[in-house]
Scaffold this motif. Structure first.
Motif, PDB file in Angstrom:
ATOM      1  N   GLU A  85       0.936  -0.938   0.120  1.00  0.00           N
ATOM      2  CA  GLU A  85      -0.041   0.229  -0.091  1.00  0.00           C
ATOM      3  C   GLU A  85       0.468   1.434  -0.094  1.00  0.00           C
ATOM      4  O   GLU A  85       1.318   1.252   0.434  1.00  0.00           O
ATOM      5  CB  GLU A  85      -0.905   0.289   1.726  1.00  0.00           C
ATOM      6  CG  GLU A  85      -1.699  -1.059   1.440  1.00  0.00           C
ATOM      7  CD  GLU A  85      -1.088  -1.837   2.026  1.00  0.00           C
ATOM      8  OE1 GLU A  85      -0.883  -3.940   2.038  1.00  0.00           O
ATOM      9  OE2 GLU A  85      -0.161  -1.716   2.936  1.00  0.00           O
ATOM     10  N   ARG A  92       3.149   5.630  -5.977  1.00  0.00           N
ATOM     11  CA  ARG A  92       3.476   4.760  -6.377  1.00  0.00           C
ATOM     12  C   ARG A  92       3.708   4.891  -7.769  1.00  0.00           C
ATOM     13  O   ARG A  92       5.425   3.791  -8.193  1.00  0.00           O
ATOM     14  CB  ARG A  92       1.528   4.491  -6.980  1.00  0.00           C
ATOM     15  CG  ARG A  92       1.661   3.055  -7.832  1.00  0.00           C
ATOM     16  CD  ARG A  92      -0.004   2.424  -8.015  1.00  0.00           C
ATOM     17  NE  ARG A  92      -0.093   1.438  -8.864  1.00  0.00           N
ATOM     18  CZ  ARG A  92       0.127   0.889  -9.443  1.00  0.00           C
ATOM     19  NH1 ARG A  92      -0.145   1.744 -10.612  1.00  0.00           N
ATOM     20  NH2 ARG A  92      -0.898  -0.232  -9.954  1.00  0.00           N
ATOM     21  N   ALA A 113      -1.347  -0.930  -4.487  1.00  0.00           N
ATOM     22  CA  ALA A 113      -2.619   0.016  -3.682  1.00  0.00           C
ATOM     23  C   ALA A 113      -2.862   1.596  -3.350  1.00  0.00           C
ATOM     24  O   ALA A 113      -1.808   1.236  -2.314  1.00  0.00           O
ATOM     25  CB  ALA A 113      -3.670  -1.462  -3.317  1.00  0.00           C
ATOM     26  N   MET A 115      -3.707   2.849  -0.323  1.00  0.00           N
ATOM     27  CA  MET A 115      -4.685   3.543   0.294  1.00  0.00           C
ATOM     28  C   MET A 115      -4.154   3.299   2.102  1.00  0.00           C
ATOM     29  O   MET A 115      -2.582   3.722   1.669  1.00  0.00           O
ATOM     30  CB  MET A 115      -5.430   1.778   0.207  1.00  0.00           C
ATOM     31  CG  MET A 115      -4.845  -0.005   0.276  1.00  0.00           C
ATOM     32  SD  MET A 115      -5.479  -1.482   0.145  1.00  0.00           S
ATOM     33  CE  MET A 115      -6.439  -0.772   2.145  1.00  0.00           C
ATOM     34  N   ASN A 117      -1.994   1.736   4.842  1.00  0.00           N
ATOM     35  CA  ASN A 117      -1.213   0.363   5.331  1.00  0.00           C
ATOM     36  C   ASN A 117      -2.174  -0.460   5.587  1.00  0.00           C
ATOM     37  O   ASN A 117      -2.839   0.192   6.743  1.00  0.00           O
ATOM     38  CB  ASN A 117      -0.234   1.523   6.222  1.00  0.00           C
ATOM     39  CG  ASN A 117       1.020   1.882   5.300  1.00  0.00           C
ATOM     40  OD1 ASN A 117       1.310   1.518   4.297  1.00  0.00           O
ATOM     41  ND2 ASN A 117       2.289   2.392   5.831  1.00  0.00           N
ATOM     42  N   THR A 118      -1.840  -1.301   5.818  1.00  0.00           N
ATOM     43  CA  THR A 118      -3.229  -2.453   6.144  1.00  0.00           C
ATOM     44  C   THR A 118      -2.041  -2.681   7.605  1.00  0.00           C
ATOM     45  O   THR A 118      -0.757  -3.467   8.167  1.00  0.00           O
ATOM     46  CB  THR A 118      -2.853  -4.072   4.817  1.00  0.00           C
ATOM     47  OG1 THR A 118      -1.228  -4.055   5.542  1.00  0.00           O
ATOM     48  CG2 THR A 118      -3.241  -4.027   4.049  1.00  0.00           C
ATOM     49  N   ARG A 154      -3.510  -8.911   1.422  1.00  0.00           N
ATOM     50  CA  ARG A 154      -4.896  -8.493   1.407  1.00  0.00           C
ATOM     51  C   ARG A 154      -5.738  -9.349   1.433  1.00  0.00           C
ATOM     52  O   ARG A 154      -6.563  -8.701   0.466  1.00  0.00           O
ATOM     53  CB  ARG A 154      -5.449  -7.458   0.552  1.00  0.00           C
ATOM     54  CG  ARG A 154      -4.211  -6.390   1.736  1.00  0.00           C
ATOM     55  CD  ARG A 154      -5.038  -4.593   0.754  1.00  0.00           C
ATOM     56  NE  ARG A 154      -5.030  -4.682  -0.646  1.00  0.00           N
ATOM     57  CZ  ARG A 154      -3.903  -4.884  -1.429  1.00  0.00           C
ATOM     58  NH1 ARG A 154      -3.064  -3.880  -0.507  1.00  0.00           N
ATOM     59  NH2 ARG A 154      -3.857  -5.104  -3.241  1.00  0.00           N
TER      60      ARG A 154
END
Length: 218
Positions: A85, A92, A113, A115, A117-118, A154
């Protein structure tokens, strides 16, 4: 001695930890495992190049962006897969440009992606999915598990490797049956069954220009 499924799963989880590195904001996607070089379909030189690509790319990205991004760098046969992310499209694109300037990189598949960070829970789950996929590949008697590199992000499994069309279809089918997988993306390079037979007997030329997937496939 034949391994039990639980032993295979544990071994796969240990391998997956190298791929997912859930405790760090930026991790290396494909650390080599000593003795596996002998059965890898890449030449030893290419395996070493892939290690170097991952290290250099990871260091450069971290130097530029620190923990503002979560990026996994995975190189196989000098084809680099970027997953994770980033905060915006500009970052990116900047990351892809940075990686393209790393020595020996042949091509890049940018799956980053835009978005936040997970969280650690998602990364831990991804690590577990990778482990289950590795165990399933080990269980498949018609596949060579070491021919595949597995990355999970993800809930999306990315499959890399130098494989035949038959192997690609079989591995994709297995991945789709793993609990928790939302999508399967193939980043394969293809060889014929004749070339595969030569690889398996050790009488092959170095693989450098195989026929890759034209685009990641669901």
């Amino acid at each position: 001695m034949k391994l039990t499924l639980s032993c295979r799963l544990l071994a796969s989880l240990l391998l997956a930890a190298n791929l997912a590195g859930c405790a760090a904001p930026l991790v290396i996607g494909g650390a080599a495992v000593g003795g596996m070089m002998a059965v890898d379909r890449r030449t030893t030189g290419t395996q070493v190049e892939d290690e170097g690509i991952e290290l250099r790319a990871t260091n450069r990205i971290f130097g530029d962006h620190g923990d503002k991004v979560h990026i996994n760098v995975t190189s196989y046969n000098r084809q680099v897969l970027l997953t994770g992310e980033v905060p915006n499209e500009q970052v990116r694109d900047a990351v892809q440009k940075t990686v393209s300037q790393v020595a020996n990189v042949r091509s890049i598949v940018n799956e980053l992606a835009v978005m936040p960070n997970t969280p650690i829970t998602q990364r831990s789950n991804d690590t577990f999915i990778t482990g289950k996929m590795r165990a399933s590949l080990l269980d498949a008697k018609d596949l060579t598990a070491t021919a595949f590199k597995v990355v999970t992000e993800r809930g999306v499994i990315y499959l890399m490797g130098i494989v035949s069309q038959r192997e690609a279809a079989r591995a994709t089918s297995i991945a789709r049956g793993v609990t928790g997988v939302r999508k399967v993306v193939r980043v394969f390079e293809y060889v014929s069954e004749d070339d595969l037979a030569r690889m398996n007997t050790g009488s092959r030329a170095p693989v450098t220009d195989t026929n890759p997937d034209s685009a990641p496939a669901k």
